[in-house]
Design an enzyme around this catalytic site. Sequence first.
Site, PDB file in Angstrom:
ATOM      1  N   LYS A  38       1.603 -17.742   0.530  1.00 25.95           N
ATOM      2  CA  LYS A  38       1.815 -17.096  -0.615  1.00 25.95           C
ATOM      3  C   LYS A  38       2.220 -15.311  -0.287  1.00 25.95           C
ATOM      4  O   LYS A  38       2.019 -14.968   0.710  1.00 25.95           O
ATOM      5  CB  LYS A  38       0.843 -17.290  -1.420  1.00 25.95           C
ATOM      6  CG  LYS A  38      -0.582 -16.765  -0.939  1.00 25.95           C
ATOM      7  CD  LYS A  38      -1.783 -16.893  -1.666  1.00 25.95           C
ATOM      8  CE  LYS A  38      -2.933 -16.449  -0.908  1.00 25.95           C
ATOM      9  NZ  LYS A  38      -4.239 -16.731  -1.672  1.00 25.95           N
ATOM     10  N   ARG A 138     -13.462 -19.669  -9.994  1.00 28.82           N
ATOM     11  CA  ARG A 138     -12.229 -18.971 -10.308  1.00 28.82           C
ATOM     12  C   ARG A 138     -11.495 -20.153 -11.137  1.00 28.82           C
ATOM     13  O   ARG A 138     -10.889 -20.018 -12.330  1.00 28.82           O
ATOM     14  CB  ARG A 138     -11.501 -18.686  -8.966  1.00 28.82           C
ATOM     15  CG  ARG A 138     -10.441 -17.915  -9.142  1.00 28.82           C
ATOM     16  CD  ARG A 138      -9.677 -17.149  -7.879  1.00 28.82           C
ATOM     17  NE  ARG A 138      -9.704 -18.252  -6.625  1.00 28.82           N
ATOM     18  CZ  ARG A 138      -9.204 -17.746  -5.560  1.00 28.82           C
ATOM     19  NH1 ARG A 138      -9.111 -16.458  -5.381  1.00 28.82           N
ATOM     20  NH2 ARG A 138      -9.225 -18.838  -4.580  1.00 28.82           N
ATOM     21  N   HIS A 168     -12.970 -23.907  -2.491  1.00 27.31           N
ATOM     22  CA  HIS A 168     -12.827 -22.760  -1.714  1.00 27.31           C
ATOM     23  C   HIS A 168     -14.053 -21.991  -1.875  1.00 27.31           C
ATOM     24  O   HIS A 168     -14.868 -21.816  -2.654  1.00 27.31           O
ATOM     25  CB  HIS A 168     -11.829 -21.987  -2.450  1.00 27.31           C
ATOM     26  CG  HIS A 168     -11.330 -20.748  -1.909  1.00 27.31           C
ATOM     27  ND1 HIS A 168     -10.705 -20.644  -0.741  1.00 27.31           N
ATOM     28  CD2 HIS A 168     -11.411 -19.509  -2.102  1.00 27.31           C
ATOM     29  CE1 HIS A 168     -10.156 -19.429  -0.206  1.00 27.31           C
ATOM     30  NE2 HIS A 168     -10.793 -18.578  -1.045  1.00 27.31           N
ATOM     31  N   ARG A 222      -6.587 -24.996   5.387  1.00 31.63           N
ATOM     32  CA  ARG A 222      -5.819 -23.907   4.976  1.00 31.63           C
ATOM     33  C   ARG A 222      -5.938 -22.727   5.595  1.00 31.63           C
ATOM     34  O   ARG A 222      -6.895 -21.947   5.429  1.00 31.63           O
ATOM     35  CB  ARG A 222      -6.177 -23.620   3.377  1.00 31.63           C
ATOM     36  CG  ARG A 222      -6.168 -24.896   2.758  1.00 31.63           C
ATOM     37  CD  ARG A 222      -6.191 -24.766   1.195  1.00 31.63           C
ATOM     38  NE  ARG A 222      -7.500 -24.009   0.888  1.00 31.63           N
ATOM     39  CZ  ARG A 222      -8.655 -24.276   0.606  1.00 31.63           C
ATOM     40  NH1 ARG A 222      -8.893 -25.678   0.509  1.00 31.63           N
ATOM     41  NH2 ARG A 222      -9.713 -23.580   0.480  1.00 31.63           N
ATOM     42  N   TYR A 267       2.395  18.040  -1.876  1.00 30.33           N
ATOM     43  CA  TYR A 267       1.960  18.030  -3.086  1.00 30.33           C
ATOM     44  C   TYR A 267       0.336  18.495  -3.220  1.00 30.33           C
ATOM     45  O   TYR A 267      -0.545  18.157  -2.378  1.00 30.33           O
ATOM     46  CB  TYR A 267       2.073  16.781  -3.821  1.00 30.33           C
ATOM     47  CG  TYR A 267       3.616  16.366  -4.282  1.00 30.33           C
ATOM     48  CD1 TYR A 267       4.149  16.988  -5.061  1.00 30.33           C
ATOM     49  CD2 TYR A 267       4.080  15.216  -3.561  1.00 30.33           C
ATOM     50  CE1 TYR A 267       5.579  16.767  -5.620  1.00 30.33           C
ATOM     51  CE2 TYR A 267       5.187  14.783  -3.934  1.00 30.33           C
ATOM     52  CZ  TYR A 267       6.147  15.424  -4.921  1.00 30.33           C
ATOM     53  OH  TYR A 267       7.297  15.202  -5.168  1.00 30.33           O
ATOM     54  N   CYS A 313       3.833  11.287   0.070  1.00 31.40           N
ATOM     55  CA  CYS A 313       4.639  11.280  -1.092  1.00 31.40           C
ATOM     56  C   CYS A 313       5.036   9.781  -1.221  1.00 31.40           C
ATOM     57  O   CYS A 313       4.789   8.930  -0.778  1.00 31.40           O
ATOM     58  CB  CYS A 313       5.822  12.124  -0.606  1.00 31.40           C
ATOM     59  SG  CYS A 313       5.418  14.011  -0.342  1.00 31.40           S
ATOM     60  N   ASP A 315       8.076   8.584  -1.174  1.00 29.64           N
ATOM     61  CA  ASP A 315       8.977   8.106  -0.264  1.00 29.64           C
ATOM     62  C   ASP A 315       8.981   8.447   1.027  1.00 29.64           C
ATOM     63  O   ASP A 315       9.836   8.095   2.265  1.00 29.64           O
ATOM     64  CB  ASP A 315      10.372   8.271  -0.553  1.00 29.64           C
ATOM     65  CG  ASP A 315      10.601   7.939  -2.218  1.00 29.64           C
ATOM     66  OD1 ASP A 315      10.412   6.810  -2.566  1.00 29.64           O
ATOM     67  OD2 ASP A 315      10.989   8.987  -3.039  1.00 29.64           O
TER      68      ASP A 315
END
Length: 373
Positions: A38, A138, A168, A222, A267, A313, A315
């Site tokens: 997943k 859950r 689980h 799993r 920044y 930052c 990027d």
Amino acid sequence: MVVGINRSTQLNVNLNYLQHNVQEFKNFSGKKVWAVVKADGYGCGILEVSRACLQAGAEGLCVAILDEAIFLREKGLNCPILVLGITDVEEYELARKYNISITVGDVQSLRDYSEKNNIDNINQPLHVHIACDTGMNRIGFKNVVEINKAIEFITNSNLFDFEGIFTHFATADEINNEYFKLQNNDWKHILKSIIKKPKYIHCANTATTLWHKDDVLGNSVRIGIGLYGLNPSNGVKSLPIELKPVASLTSNLIFVKKLSTGMKVSYGATYELKNDDWIGTLPIGYADGYPRSMQGFKVLINGKFCEIVGRVCMDQLMIKLPNKLKVGTKVTLIGKEENKEITFEDVAKYLNTINYEILVDIGNRVKRTYIFK
């Protein structure tokens, strides 16, 4: 969506290590391994990871949502695929047509689907795994009476195939095992009390498999975070098998400059140079999943730890260099370099979170490079 194929920042995914980890879990557990892929294969690429796991002997694949399962089917994967999350009843028929197994946590969903799809002759039933809630709170059935009602409804209808049952555990990776014991006792009671057992019985995630494999009942496991070579306890408990970290995060310097004492970086001007220093810039930031609050953490250049200076930052980020370096010099943000290493756990502990989050947060602008020989 823009994918960063023309950017030096990359997540390097070693599929050989992934297959090694699959084999380790197969041998250690002695049970069928379902690979949890997943969240885009925990950020490593769902298709590439799935194919490698199946080649290494995984029985089937687990995903979180139906769309992930359909994607894999449309890419030609014909193995069992289980959607671990709850699928809307309106999508049951789509799951059946794609031969995808779904998780069910209440009888009413089965009734609703049956009423809308009263088909006498079908060549392929809907594969169902019953989720049992033993304390995770859950999803899933809370008592044996309701579980047996669901099993009876499924087995009396040609629409369904009772393929699996599972639970689980909430605390399998923790040192205190009292809550785990309560859940496990409930799980054992359920299995003893159900009117029919399916093909797949599974309760063990990575942590349960590693530290409780002889305590739990089931014929399948799993495996999620362990496939990727990471410790589900974030280092609190030691691993009983050898797992190899599948992913590393690297980049290259794109700009180098010398700054004088007293100058400030990034920044908020939160970092001030105490001496004249060489500062390098990397093309990765919090938009790529490398958090803004990593200021003060270290990266590796030529086997030396170098500090991240100033706020990360969106990027880009800046690091203090040991000396003047060429643009293009490799930088390791997570991984090994010479005899030094920065792990996903190291980053997670710095941010007071877990290694899962660091791995899956690495965004699509970071290209994936695969090692598979």
